[in-house]
Every structure is written in structure tokens, then in C-alpha cells.
Design a protein around this motif. Structure first.
Motif, PDB file in Angstrom:
ATOM      1  N   LYS A  29       0.833  -1.207   0.000  1.00  0.00           N
ATOM      2  CA  LYS A  29       0.000   0.000   0.000  1.00  0.00           C
ATOM      3  C   LYS A  29       0.862   1.250   0.000  1.00  0.00           C
ATOM      4  O   LYS A  29       0.585   2.207  -0.723  1.00  0.00           O
ATOM      5  CB  LYS A  29      -0.926   0.003   1.217  1.00  0.00           C
ATOM      6  N   ARG A  30       1.928   1.238   0.807  1.00  0.00           N
ATOM      7  CA  ARG A  30       2.820   2.386   0.867  1.00  0.00           C
ATOM      8  C   ARG A  30       3.487   2.619  -0.486  1.00  0.00           C
ATOM      9  O   ARG A  30       3.541   3.743  -0.995  1.00  0.00           O
ATOM     10  CB  ARG A  30       3.882   2.171   1.952  1.00  0.00           C
ATOM     11  N   ILE A  31       3.954   1.550  -1.100  1.00  0.00           N
ATOM     12  CA  ILE A  31       4.604   1.657  -2.406  1.00  0.00           C
ATOM     13  C   ILE A  31       3.612   2.147  -3.455  1.00  0.00           C
ATOM     14  O   ILE A  31       3.940   3.001  -4.289  1.00  0.00           O
ATOM     15  CB  ILE A  31       5.227   0.299  -2.808  1.00  0.00           C
ATOM     16  N   SER A  32       2.397   1.641  -3.413  1.00  0.00           N
ATOM     17  CA  SER A  32       1.374   2.056  -4.364  1.00  0.00           C
ATOM     18  C   SER A  32       1.078   3.544  -4.244  1.00  0.00           C
ATOM     19  O   SER A  32       0.943   4.244  -5.261  1.00  0.00           O
ATOM     20  CB  SER A  32       0.101   1.242  -4.139  1.00  0.00           C
ATOM     21  N   LYS A  33       0.978   4.042  -3.026  1.00  0.00           N
ATOM     22  CA  LYS A  33       0.734   5.471  -2.820  1.00  0.00           C
ATOM     23  C   LYS A  33       1.891   6.296  -3.362  1.00  0.00           C
ATOM     24  O   LYS A  33       1.690   7.342  -3.980  1.00  0.00           O
ATOM     25  CB  LYS A  33       0.508   5.772  -1.345  1.00  0.00           C
ATOM     26  N   THR A  34       3.108   5.814  -3.143  1.00  0.00           N
ATOM     27  CA  THR A  34       4.289   6.524  -3.638  1.00  0.00           C
ATOM     28  C   THR A  34       4.284   6.574  -5.166  1.00  0.00           C
ATOM     29  O   THR A  34       4.530   7.622  -5.767  1.00  0.00           O
ATOM     30  CB  THR A  34       5.575   5.851  -3.130  1.00  0.00           C
ATOM     31  N   VAL A  35       3.983   5.447  -5.786  1.00  0.00           N
ATOM     32  CA  VAL A  35       3.929   5.397  -7.252  1.00  0.00           C
ATOM     33  C   VAL A  35       2.835   6.326  -7.778  1.00  0.00           C
ATOM     34  O   VAL A  35       3.040   7.030  -8.770  1.00  0.00           O
ATOM     35  CB  VAL A  35       3.715   3.944  -7.736  1.00  0.00           C
ATOM     36  N   ASP A  36       1.696   6.361  -7.112  1.00  0.00           N
ATOM     37  CA  ASP A  36       0.619   7.264  -7.522  1.00  0.00           C
ATOM     38  C   ASP A  36       1.057   8.718  -7.454  1.00  0.00           C
ATOM     39  O   ASP A  36       0.764   9.512  -8.348  1.00  0.00           O
ATOM     40  CB  ASP A  36      -0.628   7.057  -6.655  1.00  0.00           C
ATOM     41  N   LYS A  37       1.763   9.074  -6.394  1.00  0.00           N
ATOM     42  CA  LYS A  37       2.252  10.451  -6.259  1.00  0.00           C
ATOM     43  C   LYS A  37       3.242  10.787  -7.360  1.00  0.00           C
ATOM     44  O   LYS A  37       3.193  11.868  -7.947  1.00  0.00           O
ATOM     45  CB  LYS A  37       2.902  10.650  -4.881  1.00  0.00           C
ATOM     46  N   ILE A  38       4.142   9.857  -7.644  1.00  0.00           N
ATOM     47  CA  ILE A  38       5.136  10.081  -8.701  1.00  0.00           C
ATOM     48  C   ILE A  38       4.429  10.225 -10.052  1.00  0.00           C
ATOM     49  O   ILE A  38       4.751  11.109 -10.847  1.00  0.00           O
ATOM     50  CB  ILE A  38       6.158   8.922  -8.736  1.00  0.00           C
ATOM     51  N   ALA A  39       3.439   9.375 -10.306  1.00  0.00           N
ATOM     52  CA  ALA A  39       2.705   9.436 -11.572  1.00  0.00           C
ATOM     53  C   ALA A  39       2.019  10.784 -11.732  1.00  0.00           C
ATOM     54  O   ALA A  39       2.022  11.364 -12.822  1.00  0.00           O
ATOM     55  CB  ALA A  39       1.681   8.299 -11.635  1.00  0.00           C
ATOM     56  N   LYS A  40       1.435  11.302 -10.657  1.00  0.00           N
ATOM     57  CA  LYS A  40       0.795  12.617 -10.725  1.00  0.00           C
ATOM     58  C   LYS A  40       1.811  13.702 -11.037  1.00  0.00           C
ATOM     59  O   LYS A  40       1.563  14.596 -11.837  1.00  0.00           O
ATOM     60  CB  LYS A  40       0.094  12.940  -9.405  1.00  0.00           C
ATOM     61  N   GLN A  41       2.985  13.623 -10.384  1.00  0.00           N
ATOM     62  CA  GLN A  41       4.000  14.657 -10.577  1.00  0.00           C
ATOM     63  C   GLN A  41       4.541  14.693 -11.999  1.00  0.00           C
ATOM     64  O   GLN A  41       4.825  15.753 -12.527  1.00  0.00           O
ATOM     65  CB  GLN A  41       5.164  14.453  -9.606  1.00  0.00           C
ATOM     66  N   ILE A  42       4.667  13.525 -12.625  1.00  0.00           N
ATOM     67  CA  ILE A  42       5.224  13.510 -13.977  1.00  0.00           C
ATOM     68  C   ILE A  42       4.142  13.566 -15.056  1.00  0.00           C
ATOM     69  O   ILE A  42       4.443  13.532 -16.241  1.00  0.00           O
ATOM     70  CB  ILE A  42       6.150  12.301 -14.212  1.00  0.00           C
ATOM     71  N   GLY A  43       2.890  13.643 -14.620  1.00  0.00           N
ATOM     72  CA  GLY A  43       1.800  13.857 -15.572  1.00  0.00           C
ATOM     73  C   GLY A  43       1.274  12.619 -16.250  1.00  0.00           C
ATOM     74  O   GLY A  43       0.761  12.702 -17.366  1.00  0.00           O
ATOM     75  N   VAL A  44       1.385  11.484 -15.620  1.00  0.00           N
ATOM     76  CA  VAL A  44       0.821  10.267 -16.192  1.00  0.00           C
ATOM     77  C   VAL A  44      -0.695  10.353 -16.085  1.00  0.00           C
ATOM     78  O   VAL A  44      -1.238  10.646 -15.022  1.00  0.00           O
ATOM     79  CB  VAL A  44       1.347   9.010 -15.455  1.00  0.00           C
ATOM     80  N   ASN A  45      -1.365  10.101 -17.184  1.00  0.00           N
ATOM     81  CA  ASN A  45      -2.823  10.199 -17.212  1.00  0.00           C
ATOM     82  C   ASN A  45      -3.476   9.111 -16.387  1.00  0.00           C
ATOM     83  O   ASN A  45      -2.925   8.038 -16.205  1.00  0.00           O
ATOM     84  CB  ASN A  45      -3.343  10.128 -18.647  1.00  0.00           C
TER      85      ASN A  45
END
Length: 95
Positions: A29-45
Motif C-alpha cells: 500500500k505504501r509503495i502504491s501510494k508513492t507510485v501514484d504520487k510520482i505518476a501525478k508529478q510527472i503527468g501520467v494520465n
């Protein structure tokens, strides 16, 4: 007597395995949240199709939040918590 010892050992091992599984789930869950944050920052749709987002927003606006959560779960295969969080984020975007 031997059966009680074996049963006790089995229960202790089972508790250990359950504890390890819970730790792994929390880490995932922690890793998933981190990946979601990174995806938002780099503009992944958002991987959710636009037509589904519109359907979910429509359900929420009709007061059918639970139905929207169910629909999102079915479409994505995600769990209840993640689906609820996503629908809540749609509600918050709307406000």
C-alpha cells in the motif's frame, strides 16, 4: 499430548505467517501510494477511461456513491478502500 504440541506449533506458525502477510500488504500500500504520487508529478494520465469517469461522476451526482464505488471496483479490480478513495477524489474535484 503430542497433538496439543503440534496444534500449538501450528497456531504459532500461522500467526507468524499472518503477521508477515499483513506487513507485506502494508508495504505494498505504501509503495502504491508513492507510485501514484510520482505518476501525478510527472503527468501520467489516469488509466480510467473518460466514459467511465463520466459515468462515475453521474452516479455520484445522483447520490449513488455506493453504486459508483461498486462500478469502479468491477471495472478496475481494485479493492473497496482504493475504490472508495477514488470516488471520494471525484467528489472532491467536483466541489
Amino acid at each position: 499430548m503430542d497433538n496439543k504440541i503440534m496444534l500449538t506449533i501450528g497456531v504459532i506458525l500461522l500467526i507468524g505467517v499472518i503477521g508477515t502477510i499483513n506487513q507485506l500488504l502494508n508495504e505494498l500500500k505504501r509503495i502504491s501510494k508513492t507510485v501514484d504520487k510520482i505518476a501525478k508529478q510527472i503527468g501520467v494520465n489516469d488509466p480510467v477511461p473518460e466514459n467511465l469517469i463520466n459515468e462515475l461522476k453521474s452516479l455520484v451526482s445522483e447520490g449513488k456513491k455506493i453504486e459508483a464505488i461498486k462500478r469502479y471496483r468491477k471495472a478496475t479490480g481494485l479493492g473497496l478502500k482504493e475504490s472508495k478513495e477514488y470516488i471520494d477524489s471525484l467528489v472532491n474535484m467536483k466541489e
